[in-house]
Design a protein around this motif. Structure first.
Motif, PDB file in Angstrom:
ATOM      1  N   GLU A 161       6.361   2.464   4.304  1.00 13.27           N
ATOM      2  CA  GLU A 161       7.268   2.624   5.452  1.00 13.27           C
ATOM      3  C   GLU A 161       7.272   4.063   5.978  1.00 13.27           C
ATOM      4  O   GLU A 161       7.856   4.350   7.007  1.00 13.27           O
ATOM      5  CB  GLU A 161       8.681   2.144   5.098  1.00 13.27           C
ATOM      6  CG  GLU A 161       9.366   2.877   3.951  1.00 13.27           C
ATOM      7  CD  GLU A 161       8.991   2.357   2.557  1.00 13.27           C
ATOM      8  OE1 GLU A 161       7.805   2.059   2.313  1.00 13.27           O
ATOM      9  OE2 GLU A 161       9.898   2.279   1.702  1.00 13.27           O
TER      10      GLU A 161
ATOM     11  N   GLU B 101       2.533  13.329 -13.095  1.00 15.02           N
ATOM     12  CA  GLU B 101       1.822  13.514 -11.817  1.00 15.02           C
ATOM     13  C   GLU B 101       2.714  14.334 -10.886  1.00 15.02           C
ATOM     14  O   GLU B 101       3.876  13.977 -10.677  1.00 15.02           O
ATOM     15  CB  GLU B 101       1.535  12.139 -11.212  1.00 15.02           C
ATOM     16  CG  GLU B 101       0.809  12.194  -9.883  1.00 15.02           C
ATOM     17  CD  GLU B 101       0.571  10.808  -9.282  1.00 15.02           C
ATOM     18  OE1 GLU B 101       1.518   9.989  -9.251  1.00 15.02           O
ATOM     19  OE2 GLU B 101      -0.556  10.542  -8.844  1.00 15.02           O
TER      20      GLU B 101
ATOM     21  N   GLY C 171       0.058   2.310  -5.646  1.00  9.53           N
ATOM     22  CA  GLY C 171       1.202   3.212  -5.488  1.00  9.53           C
ATOM     23  C   GLY C 171       1.471   3.929  -6.795  1.00  9.53           C
ATOM     24  O   GLY C 171       0.558   4.122  -7.606  1.00  9.53           O
ATOM     25  N   SER C 172       2.712   4.299  -7.027  1.00  8.97           N
ATOM     26  CA  SER C 172       3.047   5.063  -8.232  1.00  8.97           C
ATOM     27  C   SER C 172       3.109   4.133  -9.450  1.00  8.97           C
ATOM     28  O   SER C 172       3.347   2.925  -9.313  1.00  8.97           O
ATOM     29  CB  SER C 172       4.388   5.759  -8.030  1.00  8.97           C
ATOM     30  OG  SER C 172       5.373   4.780  -7.784  1.00  8.97           O
TER      31      SER C 172
ATOM     32  N   PHE D 109     -13.430   0.305  -7.453  1.00  6.65           N
ATOM     33  CA  PHE D 109     -12.485   1.393  -7.662  1.00  6.65           C
ATOM     34  C   PHE D 109     -11.371   0.940  -8.588  1.00  6.65           C
ATOM     35  O   PHE D 109     -10.704  -0.055  -8.318  1.00  6.65           O
ATOM     36  CB  PHE D 109     -11.882   1.807  -6.306  1.00  6.65           C
ATOM     37  CG  PHE D 109     -10.945   2.984  -6.404  1.00  6.65           C
ATOM     38  CD1 PHE D 109     -11.334   4.250  -5.987  1.00  6.65           C
ATOM     39  CD2 PHE D 109      -9.661   2.839  -6.931  1.00  6.65           C
ATOM     40  CE1 PHE D 109     -10.473   5.335  -6.090  1.00  6.65           C
ATOM     41  CE2 PHE D 109      -8.797   3.913  -7.039  1.00  6.65           C
ATOM     42  CZ  PHE D 109      -9.202   5.168  -6.613  1.00  6.65           C
TER      43      PHE D 109
ATOM     44  N   CYS E  60      -4.730  10.197  -5.182  1.00  6.72           N
ATOM     45  CA  CYS E  60      -4.763   9.720  -6.562  1.00  6.72           C
ATOM     46  C   CYS E  60      -6.029  10.189  -7.258  1.00  6.72           C
ATOM     47  O   CYS E  60      -6.120  10.129  -8.473  1.00  6.72           O
ATOM     48  CB  CYS E  60      -4.677   8.205  -6.616  1.00  6.72           C
ATOM     49  SG  CYS E  60      -6.128   7.439  -5.925  1.00  6.72           S
TER      50      CYS E  60
ATOM     51  N   LYS F 177       1.699  -5.015   3.453  1.00  9.90           N
ATOM     52  CA  LYS F 177       2.970  -4.291   3.596  1.00  9.90           C
ATOM     53  C   LYS F 177       2.670  -2.812   3.364  1.00  9.90           C
ATOM     54  O   LYS F 177       2.543  -2.346   2.235  1.00  9.90           O
ATOM     55  CB  LYS F 177       4.018  -4.775   2.571  1.00  9.90           C
ATOM     56  CG  LYS F 177       5.383  -4.224   2.936  1.00  9.90           C
ATOM     57  CD  LYS F 177       6.210  -3.742   1.783  1.00  9.90           C
ATOM     58  CE  LYS F 177       5.937  -2.400   1.228  1.00  9.90           C
ATOM     59  NZ  LYS F 177       6.221  -1.218   2.064  1.00  9.90           N
TER      60      LYS F 177
ATOM     61  N   THR G 115       0.815  -1.216   0.000  1.00  6.71           N
ATOM     62  CA  THR G 115       0.000   0.000   0.000  1.00  6.71           C
ATOM     63  C   THR G 115       0.855   1.276   0.000  1.00  6.71           C
ATOM     64  O   THR G 115       2.005   1.266   0.442  1.00  6.71           O
ATOM     65  CB  THR G 115      -0.971  -0.007   1.203  1.00  6.71           C
ATOM     66  OG1 THR G 115      -0.227  -0.039   2.415  1.00  6.71           O
ATOM     67  CG2 THR G 115      -1.906  -1.202   1.151  1.00  6.71           C
TER      68      THR G 115
ATOM     69  N   GLY H  61      -1.923   2.505 -10.172  1.00  2.14           N
ATOM     70  CA  GLY H  61      -0.812   3.444 -10.246  1.00  2.14           C
ATOM     71  C   GLY H  61      -1.231   4.897 -10.102  1.00  2.14           C
ATOM     72  O   GLY H  61      -2.264   5.203  -9.509  1.00  2.14           O
TER      73      GLY H  61
HETATM   74  P1  NAD Z   1       5.211   4.258  -4.177  1.00  4.17           P
HETATM   75  O1  NAD Z   1       5.032   3.608  -5.490  1.00  4.17           O
HETATM   76  O2  NAD Z   1       6.472   4.982  -3.907  1.00  4.17           O
HETATM   77  O3  NAD Z   1       5.073   3.179  -2.989  1.00  4.17           O
HETATM   78  C1  NAD Z   1       3.973   2.291  -2.921  1.00  4.17           C
HETATM   79  C2  NAD Z   1       4.414   1.018  -2.204  1.00  4.17           C
HETATM   80  O4  NAD Z   1       5.457   0.391  -2.967  1.00  4.17           O
HETATM   81  C3  NAD Z   1       4.990   1.266  -0.820  1.00  4.17           C
HETATM   82  O5  NAD Z   1       4.550   0.261   0.043  1.00  4.17           O
HETATM   83  C4  NAD Z   1       6.494   1.211  -1.026  1.00  4.17           C
HETATM   84  O6  NAD Z   1       7.185   0.718   0.098  1.00  4.17           O
HETATM   85  C5  NAD Z   1       6.638   0.255  -2.186  1.00  4.17           C
HETATM   86  N1  NAD Z   1       7.758   0.587  -3.065  1.00  4.17           N
HETATM   87  C6  NAD Z   1       8.262   1.820  -3.330  1.00  4.17           C
HETATM   88  N2  NAD Z   1       9.274   1.737  -4.213  1.00  4.17           N
HETATM   89  C7  NAD Z   1       9.411   0.434  -4.531  1.00  4.17           C
HETATM   90  C8  NAD Z   1      10.271  -0.287  -5.403  1.00  4.17           C
HETATM   91  N3  NAD Z   1      11.190   0.326  -6.132  1.00  4.17           N
HETATM   92  N4  NAD Z   1      10.122  -1.620  -5.493  1.00  4.17           N
HETATM   93  C9  NAD Z   1       9.186  -2.256  -4.768  1.00  4.17           C
HETATM   94  N5  NAD Z   1       8.344  -1.619  -3.920  1.00  4.17           N
HETATM   95  C10 NAD Z   1       8.437  -0.295  -3.801  1.00  4.17           C
HETATM   96  O7  NAD Z   1       3.935   5.214  -3.965  1.00  4.17           O
HETATM   97  P2  NAD Z   1       3.687   6.252  -2.787  1.00  4.17           P
HETATM   98  O8  NAD Z   1       4.583   7.420  -2.977  1.00  4.17           O
HETATM   99  O9  NAD Z   1       3.664   5.561  -1.479  1.00  4.17           O
HETATM  100  O10 NAD Z   1       2.169   6.675  -3.097  1.00  4.17           O
HETATM  101  C11 NAD Z   1       1.824   7.708  -3.976  1.00  4.17           C
HETATM  102  C12 NAD Z   1       1.479   7.163  -5.343  1.00  4.17           C
HETATM  103  O11 NAD Z   1       0.404   6.228  -5.243  1.00  4.17           O
HETATM  104  C13 NAD Z   1       0.963   8.240  -6.296  1.00  4.17           C
HETATM  105  O12 NAD Z   1       1.515   8.006  -7.563  1.00  4.17           O
HETATM  106  C14 NAD Z   1      -0.544   8.020  -6.311  1.00  4.17           C
HETATM  107  O13 NAD Z   1      -1.204   8.482  -7.468  1.00  4.17           O
HETATM  108  C15 NAD Z   1      -0.615   6.550  -6.184  1.00  4.17           C
HETATM  109  N6  NAD Z   1      -1.919   6.110  -5.691  1.00  4.17           N
HETATM  110  C16 NAD Z   1      -2.738   5.482  -6.576  1.00  4.17           C
HETATM  111  C17 NAD Z   1      -3.997   5.076  -6.167  1.00  4.17           C
HETATM  112  C18 NAD Z   1      -4.919   4.379  -7.115  1.00  4.17           C
HETATM  113  O14 NAD Z   1      -5.844   3.736  -6.665  1.00  4.17           O
HETATM  114  N7  NAD Z   1      -4.710   4.462  -8.416  1.00  4.17           N
HETATM  115  C19 NAD Z   1      -4.413   5.306  -4.839  1.00  4.17           C
HETATM  116  C20 NAD Z   1      -3.525   5.935  -3.971  1.00  4.17           C
HETATM  117  C21 NAD Z   1      -2.275   6.325  -4.411  1.00  4.17           C
END
Ligand code: NAD
Length: 506
Positions: A185, A392, A234-235, A459, A290, A182, A156, A257
């Motif tokens: 962090e 973004e 996540g991203s 969603f 997001c 997970k 997440t 994403g």
């Molecule tokens: P992130 O991608 O940096 O991290 C998300 C998760 O992935 C975290 O648990 C992190 O520990 C893990 N992670 C980070 N880098 C990694 C890597 N290189 N390899 C493996 N795991 C890794 O995202 P964030 O900064 O925590 O959250 C913001 C992003 O999430 C924004 O881009 C936002 O648009 C997106 N988001 C999307 C939705 C959706 O439903 N589409 C909802 C909420 C957030």
């Protein structure tokens, strides 16, 4: 931020496994910061592959028993869990506000949207019902059932530390799986408290596990043979990599994403309503959503001017302050690195030729100079070719793009790489309907700025905003966390002779 070895005087955030705190064998730790002050407030354990092995073995055993626990019992545990979450709403929101930086009232919204997913999951006896065909042939019946997958994992993001873990765990657990969440962090405390409350609700050990970690743990999850499915939010670059990694290991995966959501304002729209919508959707949670709306498409002559006239004083009056101050409209960003990245996007937008109408780049909060604050920005005359339009930003800004007419405006979200959400403000149902039917985006609002579906719907975005075939929660969630088994049963004494042709009816 670099992981490091633990220090003695700092609060340690442990994994939560088997109904209790779990330290594992990894000595790696990550800092958990307070975005309002810029000070470190805790350190979080970062698990390794051996820790995951231990948890998977326990979860696999627990999942077997949980899958055979009556569906009504599972539903009742979720009901009790829901009641406890309501009781602890403010406590959970406070944890979020202190680690994420969003203001307390907004953090309560994060918790409540998560509780709604738990509420949905209480209906699991109905949701998981199979299908039955009586008499598909002489004395032959056919039925199908949905069986849980076993052990699943949820990874997440930082921006919804209650809602997104609950989206995943509520449906997964109610369907009869064990889950390993997970969390990010950056704000790991709230998910641990969620798992404690699940135990208090009578949830069995090892069904809702929380393991903290970074890339090392994510890679171990993707490769672990016990884990059957991975849900990720996540991203986009990480979502893409997680989807590729999980599916390469034969796992089911849903990976949500990033986003760049557009709100079209038609010339006939109620400009005050559109302004209110844009204020909340662009600057709420400092733009770290997001489903935020960082792009306003002003359609036709005079629309941009009408919006700017209304937006400017409202943006200038935004109260930016500590996340725990009830008078704050907007708190700091989550980390110093993210704040600096957002600022560099604002600088780039100016360099690319956008008109910066409100400049929040140098904002500093007196008494909190080390906090990760940045002021709100408003840009006009943003063009689709600009990098700051394409990417973004995830910060407090609104970019106004001007379009001559509906067709030109509606093409913008459709052509954009991301396709999470979009909205249109208009009084004309014909434009609204055409937009909703044809825009190449997964979630659409009509006179609604942040069209986040309720948990009994589903969603998920399109294009680079989501990878995999299933959305979060709703029936899509139930389908993701179960697989269908179909049974054909004959009950009579007349089995007939051996047949060497494909059995057909008649
Ligand atoms: P992130 O991608 O940096 O991290 C998300 C998760 O992935 C975290 O648990 C992190 O520990 C893990 N992670 C980070 N880098 C990694 C890597 N290189 N390899 C493996 N795991 C890794 O995202 P964030 O900064 O925590 O959250 C913001 C992003 O999430 C924004 O881009 C936002 O648009 C997106 N988001 C999307 C939705 C959706 O439903 N589409 C909802 C909420 C957030």
């Amino acid at each position: 931020m670099e992981p490091r070895q633990g220090s003695e005087d700092m609060r340690e955030i442990h994994h939560f496994v088997g109904g209790k705190s779990f330290a594992g064998t990894s000595k790696r730790r990550g800092p958990v910061m307070n975005p309002t002050t810029g000070e470190q407030q805790a350190e979080v354990m970062l698990a390794n592959a051996a820790d995951l092995d231990h948890v998977c073995a326990k979860a696999e055993e627990a999942a077997r028993a949980w899958a055979n626990t009556s569906v009504i019992t599972r539903s009742r545990v979720m009901s009790k869990f829901q009641a406890l979450l309501w009781q602890h709403k403010t406590e959970l929101a406070t944890m979020i506000a202190k680690e994420h930086g969003k203001v307390l009232a907004d953090a309560e919204g994060d918790v409540v949207r998560g509780i709604e997913a738990v509420e949905f999951s209480c209906g699991i006896p109905h949701l998981i019902k199979g299908e039955y065909s009586d008499g598909v042939s002489t004395n032959v019946d056919m039925y199908s059932m949905r069986r849980p997958l076993g052990v699943v994992a949820g990874i997440t993001p930082f921006n919804f530390p209650a809602m997104i873990p609950l989206w995943m765990m509520a449906v997964a657990v109610a369907c009869g799986n064990a889950i390993i969440i997970k969390p990010s962090e950056k704000d790991p405390t709230c998910p641990v408290r969620l798992a404690e409350l699940f135990m208090e609700a009578g949830g069995p050990e090892h069904i809702f596990n929380v393991m903290h970690g970074d890339r090392e743990l994510v890679e171990a999850i993707l490769a672990h043979p016990t884990i059957q499915a991975v849900s990720f939010v996540g991203s986009t670059p990480v979502a893409r990599a997680v989807y590729a990694g999980a599916t390469a290991h034969g796992k089911r995966a849903q990976c949500m994403g990033g986003a760049k959501n557009h709100l079209l304002v038609m010339p006939d729209a109620d400009m005050d309503a559109a302004t209110n919508a844009l204020m909340g959707a662009a600057y709420g949670s400092a733009g770290e959503r997001c489903m935020a709306t960082p792009v306003a498409v002003a359609v036709g002559k005079g629309t941009a001017e009408a919006l700017i006239e209304r937006l400017q004083p409202r943006i200038e009056a935004l109260r930016i302050g500590p996340s725990m101050d009830p008078d704050s409209d907007m708190g700091p960003l989550v980390t110093r690195e993210h704040r600096d990245k957002v600022k560099s996007y604002f600088d780039m937008a100016v360099d690319e030729g956008s008109d910066l109408l409100i400049d929040g780049r140098e904002f500093s909060l007196q008494g909190y100079e080390n906090g990760y604050f940045i002021g709100a920005c408003l840009f006009d005359n943003v063009k689709p070719g600009m990098t700051t339009y394409k990417e973004e930003i995830f910060g407090p800004s609104l970019q106004i793009v001007r379009a001559d007419d509906f067709d030109q405006a509606a093409k913008l979200p459709s052509d954009h790489e991301y396709g999470n959400g979009t909205a249109i403000f208009t009084k004309d149902g014909r434009f609204a309907r055409q937009f909703a039917q044809h825009v190449n985006v997964g979630m659409v609002g009509i006179n609604v700025p942040i069209p986040v579906p309720l948990s009994f719907h589903t969603f998920g975005g399109w294009k680079a905003s989501a990878f995999g075939g299933h959305n979060q929660h709703g029936m899509e969630g139930v389908r993701f966390y179960t697989r269908v088994k179909t049974i054909t049963a004959r009950w009579d004494d007349n089995f007939g002779d051996a047949q060497f042709i494909m059995p057909t009816h008649g």
